[in-house]
Design a protein around this motif. Structure first.
Motif, PDB file in Angstrom:
ATOM      1  N   TYR A 115     -12.855  -7.336  -8.531  1.00  0.00           N
ATOM      2  CA  TYR A 115     -11.780  -6.345  -8.575  1.00  0.00           C
ATOM      3  C   TYR A 115     -10.634  -6.713  -7.645  1.00  0.00           C
ATOM      4  O   TYR A 115      -9.493  -6.317  -7.869  1.00  0.00           O
ATOM      5  CB  TYR A 115     -12.320  -4.964  -8.191  1.00  0.00           C
ATOM      6  CG  TYR A 115     -13.354  -4.431  -9.148  1.00  0.00           C
ATOM      7  CD1 TYR A 115     -12.986  -3.865 -10.369  1.00  0.00           C
ATOM      8  CD2 TYR A 115     -14.714  -4.491  -8.834  1.00  0.00           C
ATOM      9  CE1 TYR A 115     -13.941  -3.374 -11.246  1.00  0.00           C
ATOM     10  CE2 TYR A 115     -15.677  -4.006  -9.708  1.00  0.00           C
ATOM     11  CZ  TYR A 115     -15.280  -3.451 -10.917  1.00  0.00           C
ATOM     12  OH  TYR A 115     -16.231  -2.981 -11.780  1.00  0.00           O
ATOM     13  N   ARG A 116     -10.941  -7.460  -6.582  1.00  0.00           N
ATOM     14  CA  ARG A 116      -9.907  -7.805  -5.607  1.00  0.00           C
ATOM     15  C   ARG A 116      -8.778  -8.628  -6.220  1.00  0.00           C
ATOM     16  O   ARG A 116      -7.630  -8.517  -5.822  1.00  0.00           O
ATOM     17  CB  ARG A 116     -10.513  -8.580  -4.426  1.00  0.00           C
ATOM     18  CG  ARG A 116     -11.285  -7.724  -3.457  1.00  0.00           C
ATOM     19  CD  ARG A 116     -11.387  -8.394  -2.091  1.00  0.00           C
ATOM     20  NE  ARG A 116     -12.064  -9.663  -2.122  1.00  0.00           N
ATOM     21  CZ  ARG A 116     -13.373  -9.838  -1.870  1.00  0.00           C
ATOM     22  NH1 ARG A 116     -14.136  -8.789  -1.601  1.00  0.00           N
ATOM     23  NH2 ARG A 116     -13.909 -11.032  -1.891  1.00  0.00           N
ATOM     24  N   GLN A 117      -9.112  -9.473  -7.195  1.00  0.00           N
ATOM     25  CA  GLN A 117      -8.094 -10.363  -7.747  1.00  0.00           C
ATOM     26  C   GLN A 117      -6.977  -9.600  -8.455  1.00  0.00           C
ATOM     27  O   GLN A 117      -5.880 -10.125  -8.624  1.00  0.00           O
ATOM     28  CB  GLN A 117      -8.733 -11.367  -8.707  1.00  0.00           C
ATOM     29  CG  GLN A 117      -9.401 -10.740  -9.919  1.00  0.00           C
ATOM     30  CD  GLN A 117     -10.129 -11.769 -10.760  1.00  0.00           C
ATOM     31  OE1 GLN A 117     -10.130 -12.952 -10.432  1.00  0.00           O
ATOM     32  NE2 GLN A 117     -10.743 -11.334 -11.847  1.00  0.00           N
ATOM     33  N   ASN A 118      -7.246  -8.374  -8.870  1.00  0.00           N
ATOM     34  CA  ASN A 118      -6.212  -7.533  -9.480  1.00  0.00           C
ATOM     35  C   ASN A 118      -5.921  -6.296  -8.629  1.00  0.00           C
ATOM     36  O   ASN A 118      -5.267  -5.361  -9.100  1.00  0.00           O
ATOM     37  CB  ASN A 118      -6.634  -7.099 -10.886  1.00  0.00           C
ATOM     38  CG  ASN A 118      -6.713  -8.261 -11.850  1.00  0.00           C
ATOM     39  OD1 ASN A 118      -5.827  -9.111 -11.875  1.00  0.00           O
ATOM     40  ND2 ASN A 118      -7.784  -8.324 -12.625  1.00  0.00           N
ATOM     41  N   VAL A 120      -4.403  -3.763  -5.820  1.00  0.00           N
ATOM     42  CA  VAL A 120      -3.110  -3.465  -5.217  1.00  0.00           C
ATOM     43  C   VAL A 120      -3.321  -2.407  -4.135  1.00  0.00           C
ATOM     44  O   VAL A 120      -4.278  -1.634  -4.172  1.00  0.00           O
ATOM     45  CB  VAL A 120      -2.069  -2.960  -6.243  1.00  0.00           C
ATOM     46  CG1 VAL A 120      -1.777  -4.019  -7.294  1.00  0.00           C
ATOM     47  CG2 VAL A 120      -2.528  -1.665  -6.904  1.00  0.00           C
ATOM     48  N   THR A 154       3.723  -7.685   0.010  1.00  0.00           N
ATOM     49  CA  THR A 154       2.288  -7.914  -0.108  1.00  0.00           C
ATOM     50  C   THR A 154       1.619  -7.682   1.240  1.00  0.00           C
ATOM     51  O   THR A 154       2.239  -7.794   2.296  1.00  0.00           O
ATOM     52  CB  THR A 154       1.978  -9.358  -0.576  1.00  0.00           C
ATOM     53  OG1 THR A 154       2.446 -10.280   0.413  1.00  0.00           O
ATOM     54  CG2 THR A 154       2.618  -9.651  -1.918  1.00  0.00           C
ATOM     55  N   ARG A 158      -2.071  -9.266  -1.527  1.00  0.00           N
ATOM     56  CA  ARG A 158      -2.052  -8.409  -2.707  1.00  0.00           C
ATOM     57  C   ARG A 158      -0.847  -7.469  -2.660  1.00  0.00           C
ATOM     58  O   ARG A 158      -0.385  -7.081  -1.579  1.00  0.00           O
ATOM     59  CB  ARG A 158      -3.346  -7.583  -2.806  1.00  0.00           C
ATOM     60  CG  ARG A 158      -4.605  -8.416  -2.985  1.00  0.00           C
ATOM     61  CD  ARG A 158      -4.480  -9.397  -4.157  1.00  0.00           C
ATOM     62  NE  ARG A 158      -4.115  -8.728  -5.390  1.00  0.00           N
ATOM     63  CZ  ARG A 158      -3.477  -9.310  -6.415  1.00  0.00           C
ATOM     64  NH1 ARG A 158      -3.119 -10.582  -6.327  1.00  0.00           N
ATOM     65  NH2 ARG A 158      -3.186  -8.623  -7.499  1.00  0.00           N
ATOM     66  N   ASP A 180      -8.350  -1.925  -7.999  1.00  0.00           N
ATOM     67  CA  ASP A 180      -7.836  -2.287  -9.311  1.00  0.00           C
ATOM     68  C   ASP A 180      -7.700  -0.983 -10.082  1.00  0.00           C
ATOM     69  O   ASP A 180      -8.627  -0.550 -10.771  1.00  0.00           O
ATOM     70  CB  ASP A 180      -8.815  -3.252 -10.000  1.00  0.00           C
ATOM     71  CG  ASP A 180      -8.315  -3.716 -11.354  1.00  0.00           C
ATOM     72  OD1 ASP A 180      -7.312  -3.161 -11.848  1.00  0.00           O
ATOM     73  OD2 ASP A 180      -8.926  -4.621 -11.934  1.00  0.00           O
ATOM     74  N   ASN A 182      -6.015  -0.049 -12.647  1.00  0.00           N
ATOM     75  CA  ASN A 182      -6.060  -0.051 -14.105  1.00  0.00           C
ATOM     76  C   ASN A 182      -7.482   0.136 -14.619  1.00  0.00           C
ATOM     77  O   ASN A 182      -7.692   0.615 -15.733  1.00  0.00           O
ATOM     78  CB  ASN A 182      -5.490  -1.367 -14.655  1.00  0.00           C
ATOM     79  CG  ASN A 182      -3.993  -1.455 -14.493  1.00  0.00           C
ATOM     80  OD1 ASN A 182      -3.300  -0.443 -14.545  1.00  0.00           O
ATOM     81  ND2 ASN A 182      -3.474  -2.653 -14.287  1.00  0.00           N
ATOM     82  N   ARG A 183      -8.460  -0.242 -13.794  1.00  0.00           N
ATOM     83  CA  ARG A 183      -9.865  -0.078 -14.168  1.00  0.00           C
ATOM     84  C   ARG A 183     -10.487   1.155 -13.516  1.00  0.00           C
ATOM     85  O   ARG A 183     -11.545   1.618 -13.950  1.00  0.00           O
ATOM     86  CB  ARG A 183     -10.657  -1.327 -13.788  1.00  0.00           C
ATOM     87  CG  ARG A 183     -10.159  -2.586 -14.492  1.00  0.00           C
ATOM     88  CD  ARG A 183     -10.856  -3.837 -14.039  1.00  0.00           C
ATOM     89  NE  ARG A 183     -12.247  -3.881 -14.491  1.00  0.00           N
ATOM     90  CZ  ARG A 183     -13.048  -4.923 -14.290  1.00  0.00           C
ATOM     91  NH1 ARG A 183     -12.600  -5.981 -13.644  1.00  0.00           N
ATOM     92  NH2 ARG A 183     -14.289  -4.901 -14.724  1.00  0.00           N
TER      93      ARG A 183
END
Length: 212
Positions: A115-118, A120, A154, A158, A180, A182-183
């Motif tokens: 989840y970290r890669q997306n 914010v 950032t 992020r 994340d 969006n999820r």
């Protein structure tokens, strides 16, 4: 193990793996609306396009309403479930009395790597200014300008999203979120926001006005 395949030899019978689990989800509809009166004198005599002005103003009201519901909706029949106001919906980490970069790194690493890669950061201007005061060994802020976006920033690599809909209370405390989103949260638009005008209905004709 979940989300993994098995090492399988040549001609070996494949093992049954875990499959995704599905369950029905029920969605509750919410409708938000308002009505505004404009006198025909105002519309006729003004040097600006008031219908365009009101359309812009109402669109901003809709955006503020949506943000307030996403963060602080009380749930139930009339409201959405807010990310901040719905207790236990997300993992909470209490901040220390003195904000540190180690605490922010802990928040960052608590989220699973997938989840970290997306992920914010979501915060208001007060939180942004407080974090911006934290300096590294060279006296530089841990918040960096993001050249890919005009006024973007950032933190720990992020993006930061600023929403002053996130409140700062009377004790000067606020909420900082990382995830994340969006999820984590979904609001479906059954019908997009719209504006209509009438000079006949809703009592407009009797008062020589336009209702938006």
């Amino acid at each position: 193990d979940a989300m993994k395949l098995y090492n399988t030899a040549e001609y070996e019978e494949m093992k049954e793996m875990n499959s995704p689990q599905y369950a029905p989800v029920t969605y509750a509809q919410k409708k938000f609306a308002g009505i505004m009166a404009l006198s025909n004198e105002l519309l006729d005599d003004s040097f600006i396009n008031f219908k365009s002005e009101i359309t812009t103003w109402l669109a901003e009201c809709a955006r503020n309403t949506e943000n307030a519901q996403i963060f602080y909706g009380a749930g139930g029949e009339k409201h959405c479930e807010g990310m901040i106001s719905t207790a236990g919906a997300y993992q909470e980490i209490a901040a220390p009395d003195t904000l540190t970069i180690d605490f922010l790194r802990n928040v960052f690493s608590t989220l699973k790597s997938g989840y970290r890669q997306n992920g914010v950061w979501v915060m208001n201007t007060d939180a942004f200014n407080a974090i911006n005061e934290l300096k590294d060994g060279n006296g530089h802020s841990y918040i960096h300008e993001d050249p890919r976006e005009g006024l973007g920033y950032t933190l720990l690599g992020r993006p930061i999203r600023l929403f002053d809909s996130v409140e700062t209370d009377e004790d000067n405390k606020t909420v900082l979120m990382f995830g994340d989103f969006n999820r984590a949260y979904t609001m479906f638009a059954r019908k997009e926001f719209g504006i209509s005008f009438t000079d006949v209905g809703a009592g407009a004709w009797e008062t020589d006005s336009v209702k938006a």
